[in-house]
Design an enzyme around this catalytic site. Structure first.
Site, PDB file in Angstrom:
ATOM      1  N   ASP A   1      -1.834  11.999  -3.318  1.00 34.99           N
ATOM      2  CA  ASP A   1      -1.866  13.467  -3.404  1.00 34.99           C
ATOM      3  C   ASP A   1      -2.266  13.871  -4.820  1.00 34.99           C
ATOM      4  OD1 ASP A   1      -0.451  14.297  -0.703  1.00 34.99           O
ATOM      5  OD2 ASP A   1       0.676  12.619  -1.532  1.00 34.99           O
TER       6      ASP A   1
ATOM      7  N   ASP B   1      10.429   6.680   0.142  1.00 40.00           N
ATOM      8  CA  ASP B   1       9.794   6.826  -1.166  1.00 40.00           C
ATOM      9  C   ASP B   1       9.489   5.450  -1.766  1.00 40.00           C
ATOM     10  OD1 ASP B   1       9.083   7.412  -3.784  1.00 40.00           O
ATOM     11  OD2 ASP B   1      10.584   8.996  -3.994  1.00 40.00           O
TER      12      ASP B   1
ATOM     13  N   THR C   1     -11.376   5.847   3.943  1.00 40.36           N
ATOM     14  CA  THR C   1     -10.099   6.346   4.463  1.00 40.36           C
ATOM     15  C   THR C   1     -10.291   7.772   4.982  1.00 40.36           C
ATOM     16  OG1 THR C   1      -9.158   7.481   2.535  1.00 40.36           O
ATOM     17  CG2 THR C   1      -8.969   5.071   2.565  1.00 40.36           C
TER      18      THR C   1
ATOM     19  N   ASP D   1       4.971   4.826   3.593  1.00 37.51           N
ATOM     20  CA  ASP D   1       4.716   6.276   3.642  1.00 37.51           C
ATOM     21  C   ASP D   1       5.948   6.960   4.207  1.00 37.51           C
ATOM     22  OD1 ASP D   1       3.456   8.943   3.984  1.00 37.51           O
ATOM     23  OD2 ASP D   1       1.588   7.841   3.713  1.00 37.51           O
TER      24      ASP D   1
ATOM     25  N   GLU E   1       0.858  -1.184   0.000  1.00 38.57           N
ATOM     26  CA  GLU E   1       0.000   0.000   0.000  1.00 38.57           C
ATOM     27  C   GLU E   1       0.896   1.237   0.000  1.00 38.57           C
ATOM     28  OE1 GLU E   1      -2.948   0.460   3.112  1.00 38.57           O
ATOM     29  OE2 GLU E   1      -3.463   2.469   2.394  1.00 38.57           O
TER      30      GLU E   1
ATOM     31  N   LYS F   1      -2.479  21.708  -9.203  1.00 35.29           N
ATOM     32  CA  LYS F   1      -1.955  22.750 -10.099  1.00 35.29           C
ATOM     33  C   LYS F   1      -1.241  22.121 -11.293  1.00 35.29           C
ATOM     34  CE  LYS F   1      -1.301  26.114  -6.451  1.00 35.29           C
ATOM     35  NZ  LYS F   1      -0.400  26.629  -5.442  1.00 35.29           N
TER      36      LYS F   1
ATOM     37  N   GLU G   1     -10.503  10.242   2.164  1.00 36.14           N
ATOM     38  CA  GLU G   1     -11.772  10.046   1.470  1.00 36.14           C
ATOM     39  C   GLU G   1     -12.891  10.762   2.226  1.00 36.14           C
ATOM     40  OE1 GLU G   1     -12.886   5.933   1.267  1.00 36.14           O
ATOM     41  OE2 GLU G   1     -14.371   6.301  -0.298  1.00 36.14           O
TER      42      GLU G   1
ATOM     43  N   ASP H   1     -10.660  10.978  -5.034  1.00 37.31           N
ATOM     44  CA  ASP H   1     -11.855  11.827  -5.024  1.00 37.31           C
ATOM     45  C   ASP H   1     -11.613  13.061  -5.901  1.00 37.31           C
ATOM     46  OD1 ASP H   1      -9.903  12.900  -3.299  1.00 37.31           O
ATOM     47  OD2 ASP H   1     -11.417  14.129  -2.291  1.00 37.31           O
TER      48      ASP H   1
HETATM   49  C1  LIG Z   1      -3.399  12.318   0.427  1.00 35.21           C
HETATM   50  S1  LIG Z   1      -2.586  11.199   1.498  1.00 35.21           S
HETATM   51  C2  LIG Z   1      -3.720   9.827   1.561  1.00 35.21           C
HETATM   52  C3  LIG Z   1      -3.516   8.983   2.780  1.00 35.21           C
HETATM   53  C4  LIG Z   1      -4.470   7.783   2.924  1.00 35.21           C
HETATM   54  N1  LIG Z   1      -4.325   6.828   1.833  1.00 35.21           N
HETATM   55  C5  LIG Z   1      -5.902   8.213   3.024  1.00 35.21           C
HETATM   56  O1  LIG Z   1      -6.665   7.999   2.086  1.00 35.21           O
HETATM   57  O2  LIG Z   1      -6.264   8.765   4.081  1.00 35.21           O
HETATM   58  C6  LIG Z   1      -1.286  10.599   0.464  1.00 35.21           C
HETATM   59  C7  LIG Z   1      -0.142   9.955   1.259  1.00 35.21           C
HETATM   60  O3  LIG Z   1       0.761   9.397   0.323  1.00 35.21           O
HETATM   61  C8  LIG Z   1       2.081   9.572   0.810  1.00 35.21           C
HETATM   62  N2  LIG Z   1       2.985   9.463  -0.361  1.00 35.21           N
HETATM   63  C9  LIG Z   1       2.921  10.168  -1.504  1.00 35.21           C
HETATM   64  N3  LIG Z   1       3.881   9.783  -2.359  1.00 35.21           N
HETATM   65  C10 LIG Z   1       4.567   8.782  -1.739  1.00 35.21           C
HETATM   66  C11 LIG Z   1       5.683   7.994  -2.117  1.00 35.21           C
HETATM   67  N4  LIG Z   1       6.290   8.140  -3.309  1.00 35.21           N
HETATM   68  N5  LIG Z   1       6.143   7.084  -1.237  1.00 35.21           N
HETATM   69  C12 LIG Z   1       5.553   6.935  -0.033  1.00 35.21           C
HETATM   70  N6  LIG Z   1       4.480   7.653   0.383  1.00 35.21           N
HETATM   71  C13 LIG Z   1       3.997   8.576  -0.462  1.00 35.21           C
HETATM   72  C14 LIG Z   1       2.041  10.941   1.476  1.00 35.21           C
HETATM   73  O4  LIG Z   1       3.061  11.075   2.442  1.00 35.21           O
HETATM   74  C15 LIG Z   1       0.650  10.924   2.109  1.00 35.21           C
HETATM   75  O5  LIG Z   1       0.680  10.439   3.427  1.00 35.21           O
END
Ligand SMILES: C[S@@+](CC[C@H](N)C(=O)[O-])C[C@H]1O[C@@H](n2cnc3c(N)ncnc32)[C@H](O)[C@@H]1O
Length: 264
Positions: free
Chosen positions: A170, A147, A243, A120, A95, A174, A246, A206
């Site tokens: 994310d 990452d 989530t 994460d 995940e 933009k 969400e 979303d």
């Molecule tokens: C918008 S949040 C969504 C979190 C969760 N899935 C939810 O729906 O509540 C996106 C998460 O992805 C992580 N993330 C983004 N790119 C990543 C990457 N390349 N490797 C690890 N984590 C990443 C960010 O740190 C962030 O916590």
């Protein structure tokens, strides 16, 4: 897992100074996640995440100190993981971006026969998920710090994964930031090599324009096929809990789309 640092953690009560130092928690190697595990030697510059200053609560710090040595790993890009050993031979789903990890913990509890490699960069979320796993006796979750691209590219074997979940990545709304979006042809090409044939990539978002982009790039990708016969979005599967992100999107009136694509 090979080359796991020796567990040098001391009992929580003796070794935790974090309570009065929220936001400035630092852990010794082996005790908790490193701030930048792959270091600057990695050439990848466009990242799909924003580095954030992290406020770690006392309970998150305690969970990290207690569980990181056994259930955590830094994405340092320097070793190939033995997922069979890490997860006692369970099929493994990765995940990417679990946030605070509530949905991850729910899915792990509902499906103990699947190992979840949860990735994460967010330290409070890592502590939260480890705390949830600890309190609920979830032995099928491992938390990777860093990452996901480096984990996929340098630390996983070909065909290592049975599935991959990317829930509410994310959206980078933009135009000048669109290059930071995770779901792009290059990422899909890499992921396809690490997924077993038949392994499913499950995305949810979303953010309508991102949903359209996901459908477009996934449908066009030679290594993936839509699990929906009509080539469209999927109904939300029962196994995916609501989530945190969400919920925030739904509060704003956003429409959620799920996509399930199978590696050919
Ligand atoms: C918008 S949040 C969504 C979190 C969760 N899935 C939810 O729906 O509540 C996106 C998460 O992805 C992580 N993330 C983004 N790119 C990543 C990457 N390349 N490797 C690890 N984590 C990443 C960010 O740190 C962030 O916590």
């Amino acid at each position: 897992m090979s080359e796991q640092p020796e567990n040098t953690a001391q009992p929580v009560a003796e070794s935790v100074p974090p309570v009065t130092q929220r936001g400035s928690q630092r852990f010794a190697p082996g005790e908790g996640p490193l701030p930048d595990p792959a270091g600057s030697h990695h050439e990848r510059r466009i990242r799909s995440f924003q580095p954030r200053r992290s406020r770690v609560t006392t309970s998150q710090a305690e969970a990290l100190l207690k569980r990181w040595p056994d259930w955590g790993l830094d994405i340092d890009g320097k070793r190939v993981l033995d997922l069979g050993e890490m997860f006692d031979g369970l099929p493994v789903v990765m995940e990417i971006g679990f946030g605070m990890g509530e949905a991850t913990a729910q899915m792990a509890a509902a499906d103990p026969g699947t190992g979840i490699l949860a990735v994460d960069v967010h330290t409070p979320g890592q502590g939260n998920l480890l705390g949830l796993a600890d309190r609920n006796g979830l032995t099928n979750v491992r938390v990777a710090n860093g990452d996901a691209i480096i984990l996929l590219r340098e630390m996983l074997d070909k065909d290592a994964l049975d599935g991959c979940r990317v829930y509410f990545p994310d959206p980078w709304p933009k135009a000048r930031h669109h290059k930071r979006r995770l779901i792009q042809p290059e990422f899909l090409g890499l992921l396809a090599t690490r997924l077993k044939p038949g392994g499913v990539l499950h995305c949810a978002t979303d953010w309508e324009p991102y949903a359209e982009q996901m459908l477009e790039v996934l449908s066009a990708h030679p290594d993936f096929e839509n699990t929906e016969a009509d080539g469209g979005f999927s109904p939300r599967p029962d196994f995916r809990p609501l989530t945190r992100f969400e919920g925030q999107g739904l509060d704003k009136g956003h429409v959620v789309h799920d996509l399930l694509f199978r590696r050919k």
